[in-house]
Every structure is written in C-alpha cells, then in structure tokens.
Design an enzyme around this catalytic site. Structure first.
Site, short mmCIF file in Angstrom:
data_model
loop_
_atom_site.label_atom_id
_atom_site.label_comp_id
_atom_site.label_asym_id
_atom_site.label_seq_id
_atom_site.Cartn_x
_atom_site.Cartn_y
_atom_site.Cartn_z
N ASP A 117 -23.60 -51.35 -32.11
CA ASP A 117 -23.01 -50.70 -31.61
C ASP A 117 -21.80 -51.04 -31.78
OD1 ASP A 117 -21.94 -50.03 -29.22
OD2 ASP A 117 -22.96 -50.28 -27.89
N ASP A 153 -21.85 -47.11 -40.22
CA ASP A 153 -21.67 -45.40 -40.23
C ASP A 153 -19.96 -45.20 -40.10
OD1 ASP A 153 -22.75 -45.54 -37.89
OD2 ASP A 153 -22.80 -43.63 -37.51
#
Length: 217
Positions: A117, A153
């Site tokens: 996260d 990402d």
C-alpha cells in the site's frame, strides 16, 4: 465480515506451514519446519505470496518466509505452496513492526517488499514500508550484506523510497522507473505477482529499487 473469511482465518492457523507471532517460541517452530536456521529471504506484506512461492521453486535449497498481518490472505499462500509440494517456504502472521522481536536467530539475506500500500497521503507516510521506522526493524533482521528490494507501480512511493535512501545515506544498488524496458532482468525480478499482472494489463510501469545498509563488495 463474510462467513467464508471467518472460516479461512480460523482454518489457516491449523496449517503446518503457517505460524502466528503470538505462538510461544514461534521462531523455533519456523526453524523446525524449514529444517534449519540458515538465512532466509523474507517477503513482507506478502498476501498470497507469489514471490515467496516462486522464489522457493527457483531455489529449492534456500528458505523463504512470507509475512502478512492478515491471516485470511495467507490461506491461499499456504494452499498454493502445498499444491507445489514446497517445504522450503513458510508463512508468518505478524505485524512487520514485530519482526525484530520475533527473529533472534533467523536472519534475512534478502527482503522483498512487493506492491505494498503506497499510503499516498502525507498523514500516512509513517505507514509506508520503506519509512525509516521500518528500516530500523529491517536493520536488525538483515545480514550485514543483505539487500532490500521494492517493487511498486506507484510513482510517489518510488520517489519517496529514493529520497529516504539518500537522506538515510543508504547504498543504492539499482533503481528503475520502468523495469520491463530492460531485457537484462534477473530471474527474481521477472517474477510477477497477481497485482503486478493487473498493473501491467492497465498499462502501468513497474518500478524497482534495490538498496542495502552497507556497501557490498
């Protein structure tokens, strides 16, 4: 919470390759299962542990531990490892902040942080798994020559990681904001998690950073 999730949370703790940090002598139980206390590779926030399982298949004579605080996530990890008949990978239900209390004998030669996260809000920066408070934990459980790998990402997390490396005077071994533009990937870097495949399908670029606390000759 759906009933199926409740069942998984209860059931996963009965699996022989899954351990809970609340167990007494949990480190020794992990060592007993893996067969030795030789250095391991850790995958933090592993979810269904795509990295741990694929690394265990690549390197059958090394040990791997996937760590996640959510017991239900490790249900699939355990099932997948068992379907591959892998005995060199184990899973630990634990908060990452607890690892330097848990691991006294086990030391990591590598730590993989795969698509965590990113906690994009400034108020949540301390929750990022490359924040200095987590680095202090890693320093205690990593071998002097050990390396840390981050795959993400997220542009913000990638930039933040490079900033922390610079500010903490760590050793940067590799960084790229587009991993697959290179044909010279290691076998480890080629492993793709479920989320990574989704990100690639959406046209996102995969970032990778590799760093260590000490200069490695």
């Amino acid at each position: 919470m759906p009933r199926r999730k409740h069942i998984k949370i209860a059931e996963v703790r009965t699996f022989e390759n899954v351990f809970d940090y609340k167990q007494e002598n949990v480190e020794q139980h992990i060592i007993n299962y893996l067969g030795s206390d030789k250095p391991v590779t850790l995958e933090l926030g592993c979810g269904q542990a795509d990295y741990s399982i694929n690394l265990a298949k690549l390197y059958p004579h090394r040990n791997f531990i996937g760590v996640d605080r959510k017991a239900a996530r490790l249900w699939n990890a355990s099932k997948n490892a068992n379907s591959e008949k892998l005995k060199n990978v184990a899973f630990l239900i634990a908060y990452i902040e607890k690892l330097n209390e848990i691991f006294q004998r086990i030391k990591a030669e590598e730590i993989w942080i795969t698509f965590p996260d990113p906690y994009p809000r400034r108020s949540s920066i301390k929750k990022r798994l490359v924040h200095p408070r987590f680095l202090e934990v890693y320093k205690n459980i990593l071998l002097p020559e050990g390396k840390i790998f981050l795959k993400t990402d997220d542009d913000t997390l990638y930039a933040y990681t490079l900033k922390v490396i610079e500010e903490e005077k760590l050793i940067l071994h590799k960084s790229t904001d587009d991993l697959y533009k290179s044909d010279l990937l290691s076998e480890e870097e080629k492993i793709q998690t479920k989320y990574e495949k989704q990100h690639l399908a959406e046209g996102k670029k995969i970032k990778l950073v590799c760093f260590s606390f000490n200069d490695i000759a």
